[in-house]
Write an enzyme that holds these catalytic residues in place. Structure first.
Site, PDB file in Angstrom:
ATOM      1  N   SER A   9     -40.133 -14.892 -33.324  1.00 52.06           N
ATOM      2  CA  SER A   9     -40.463 -15.904 -34.332  1.00 52.06           C
ATOM      3  C   SER A   9     -39.253 -16.127 -35.237  1.00 52.06           C
ATOM      4  O   SER A   9     -38.834 -15.208 -35.959  1.00 52.06           O
ATOM      5  CB  SER A   9     -41.650 -15.445 -35.179  1.00 52.06           C
ATOM      6  OG  SER A   9     -41.751 -16.266 -36.336  1.00 52.06           O
ATOM      7  N   HIS A  34     -40.305 -18.784 -30.598  1.00 53.89           N
ATOM      8  CA  HIS A  34     -41.519 -19.141 -31.348  1.00 53.89           C
ATOM      9  C   HIS A  34     -41.102 -19.773 -32.663  1.00 53.89           C
ATOM     10  O   HIS A  34     -40.367 -19.165 -33.449  1.00 53.89           O
ATOM     11  CB  HIS A  34     -42.370 -17.891 -31.594  1.00 53.89           C
ATOM     12  CG  HIS A  34     -43.708 -18.156 -32.212  1.00 53.89           C
ATOM     13  ND1 HIS A  34     -44.809 -18.544 -31.471  1.00 53.89           N
ATOM     14  CD2 HIS A  34     -44.128 -18.079 -33.500  1.00 53.89           C
ATOM     15  CE1 HIS A  34     -45.852 -18.680 -32.284  1.00 53.89           C
ATOM     16  NE2 HIS A  34     -45.462 -18.422 -33.518  1.00 53.89           N
ATOM     17  N   ASP A  36     -42.440 -21.353 -36.080  1.00 54.33           N
ATOM     18  CA  ASP A  36     -43.610 -21.456 -36.970  1.00 54.33           C
ATOM     19  C   ASP A  36     -43.454 -22.617 -37.931  1.00 54.33           C
ATOM     20  O   ASP A  36     -42.584 -22.602 -38.797  1.00 54.33           O
ATOM     21  CB  ASP A  36     -43.755 -20.165 -37.785  1.00 54.33           C
ATOM     22  CG  ASP A  36     -44.310 -19.043 -36.948  1.00 54.33           C
ATOM     23  OD1 ASP A  36     -43.734 -17.951 -36.952  1.00 54.33           O
ATOM     24  OD2 ASP A  36     -45.332 -19.272 -36.264  1.00 54.33           O
ATOM     25  N   MET A  38     -44.992 -24.631 -40.905  1.00 55.21           N
ATOM     26  CA  MET A  38     -45.949 -24.418 -42.000  1.00 55.21           C
ATOM     27  C   MET A  38     -45.817 -25.554 -43.015  1.00 55.21           C
ATOM     28  O   MET A  38     -44.705 -25.947 -43.372  1.00 55.21           O
ATOM     29  CB  MET A  38     -45.672 -23.069 -42.677  1.00 55.21           C
ATOM     30  CG  MET A  38     -45.803 -21.895 -41.730  1.00 55.21           C
ATOM     31  SD  MET A  38     -45.341 -20.351 -42.547  1.00 55.21           S
ATOM     32  CE  MET A  38     -45.638 -19.189 -41.207  1.00 55.21           C
ATOM     33  N   HIS A  68     -45.645 -23.452 -33.068  1.00 57.17           N
ATOM     34  CA  HIS A  68     -46.949 -23.079 -33.650  1.00 57.17           C
ATOM     35  C   HIS A  68     -47.167 -23.942 -34.878  1.00 57.17           C
ATOM     36  O   HIS A  68     -46.533 -23.718 -35.913  1.00 57.17           O
ATOM     37  CB  HIS A  68     -46.907 -21.583 -33.983  1.00 57.17           C
ATOM     38  CG  HIS A  68     -48.147 -21.072 -34.637  1.00 57.17           C
ATOM     39  ND1 HIS A  68     -48.212 -19.812 -35.177  1.00 57.17           N
ATOM     40  CD2 HIS A  68     -49.362 -21.622 -34.822  1.00 57.17           C
ATOM     41  CE1 HIS A  68     -49.415 -19.613 -35.678  1.00 57.17           C
ATOM     42  NE2 HIS A  68     -50.134 -20.702 -35.468  1.00 57.17           N
ATOM     43  N   MET A  70     -48.920 -24.869 -37.897  1.00 59.22           N
ATOM     44  CA  MET A  70     -49.856 -24.534 -38.975  1.00 59.22           C
ATOM     45  C   MET A  70     -49.829 -25.708 -39.953  1.00 59.22           C
ATOM     46  O   MET A  70     -49.284 -25.620 -41.073  1.00 59.22           O
ATOM     47  CB  MET A  70     -49.446 -23.209 -39.629  1.00 59.22           C
ATOM     48  CG  MET A  70     -49.719 -22.021 -38.721  1.00 59.22           C
ATOM     49  SD  MET A  70     -48.844 -20.519 -39.174  1.00 59.22           S
ATOM     50  CE  MET A  70     -47.285 -20.812 -38.332  1.00 59.22           C
ATOM     51  N   MET A 139     -54.175 -15.046 -33.628  1.00 60.65           N
ATOM     52  CA  MET A 139     -53.478 -14.564 -34.811  1.00 60.65           C
ATOM     53  C   MET A 139     -53.906 -13.131 -35.091  1.00 60.65           C
ATOM     54  O   MET A 139     -55.106 -12.831 -35.158  1.00 60.65           O
ATOM     55  CB  MET A 139     -53.796 -15.431 -36.027  1.00 60.65           C
ATOM     56  CG  MET A 139     -53.242 -16.853 -35.978  1.00 60.65           C
ATOM     57  SD  MET A 139     -51.457 -16.927 -35.851  1.00 60.65           S
ATOM     58  CE  MET A 139     -50.968 -16.082 -37.356  1.00 60.65           C
ATOM     59  N   ASP A 177     -49.979 -13.014 -32.172  1.00 59.48           N
ATOM     60  CA  ASP A 177     -48.990 -13.483 -33.128  1.00 59.48           C
ATOM     61  C   ASP A 177     -49.247 -12.882 -34.506  1.00 59.48           C
ATOM     62  O   ASP A 177     -50.222 -13.214 -35.159  1.00 59.48           O
ATOM     63  CB  ASP A 177     -49.100 -15.020 -33.188  1.00 59.48           C
ATOM     64  CG  ASP A 177     -48.076 -15.646 -34.083  1.00 59.48           C
ATOM     65  OD1 ASP A 177     -48.127 -16.886 -34.252  1.00 59.48           O
ATOM     66  OD2 ASP A 177     -47.242 -14.916 -34.633  1.00 59.48           O
TER      67      ASP A 177
END
Ligand code: DX5
Ligand code: ZN
Length: 220
Positions: A9, A34, A36, A38, A68, A70, A139, A177
């Site tokens: 990540s 990965h 992330d 957000m 990913h 979010m 998660m 994750d």
């Protein structure tokens, strides 16, 4: 069951040297990157946009980018990440008004659809949408931050998830994750997990190659 993949990540990487950091972990044996995303709305943190995916692709990263999202609402931003070079686009059900439509949109754009479940969200009730996914992400921390403690109940949840994937989506990857490290990765693999997001336990170590070798060694 798919072959094991470690997906570092980049949230935990030295962002001032992101290209070099990603190169190091890929050279050390990482299979995916990965990313992330957000939005400070679905989760109480703000991270990256499509430009980071585009920049990594432009720097020569050819490995699958496991993005990913979010982000809520999520549909509007999906085409931007597809265009930037994402490989997997993983969404949280609560961020989509019509989850089946969102997953179909991701595939129509040439990406692999993923579904992310928070620790409190059950894997049951997904039978009619699992065939749509190429990746189910469980998660093992509450989303929003790296460096949190692993939630051990997720090992048992992974066993349930693996059985459901074997029945409804045998082609799909099972990813965990959050808080994954050398202490828990083997038990996750035994539970049927094949894709492991690792942030702090990799980028938080001085020697990334050594840290990756330890993780891969636990997978046999
Ligand atoms: C948390 C993110 C995770 C996190 C993993 O919301 O989805 O990917 O960055 O980082 P570690 O391995 O440090 O928990
Ligand atoms: Zn993540």
């Amino acid at each position: 069951m798919q072959k094991f993949v470690i997906a570092p990540s980049i949230l935990a990487a030295d962002l001032a040297r992101l290209g070099a950091e990603v190169g190091t972990v890929l050279d050390a044996g990482a299979g995916f990157v990965h990313v992330d995303i957000m939005d400070n709305h679905y989760v109480p943190n703000l991270s990256f946009g499509p430009s980071v995916v585009r920049a990594l692709r432009g720097s020569g990263v050819s490995a699958p980018m496991d993005v990913h999202l979010m982000v809520d609402p999520v549909d509007r931003i999906i085409p931007d990440f597809a265009e930037a070079g994402a490989s997997y686009l993983t969404v949280h059900p609560a961020a989509s008004r019509h989850l089946d439509r969102t997953l179909r949109l991701i595939r129509e754009l040439g990406c692999r659809p993923g579904l992310a479940l928070n620790p409190a969200e059950p894997v049951s009730g997904l039978e009619y949408v699992l065939p749509q996914v190429d990746l189910l992400l469980l998660m093992s921390v509450n989303p929003g931050f790296g460096g949190q403690s692993f939630i051990p109940e997720i090992v048992a949840k992974a066993q349930v998830a693996r059985r459901l994937l074997d029945q409804y989506a045998p082609h799909a990857r099972l990813e965990v994750d959050g808080g994954v490290c050398a202490d828990n990765i083997a038990s996750l693999a035994s539970a049927g997990v094949d894709t492991f997001v690792v942030g702090t336990a990799l980028f938080g170590q001085a020697d990334r190659k050594e840290a990756m070798a330890v993780l891969l060694g636990k997978l046999g």
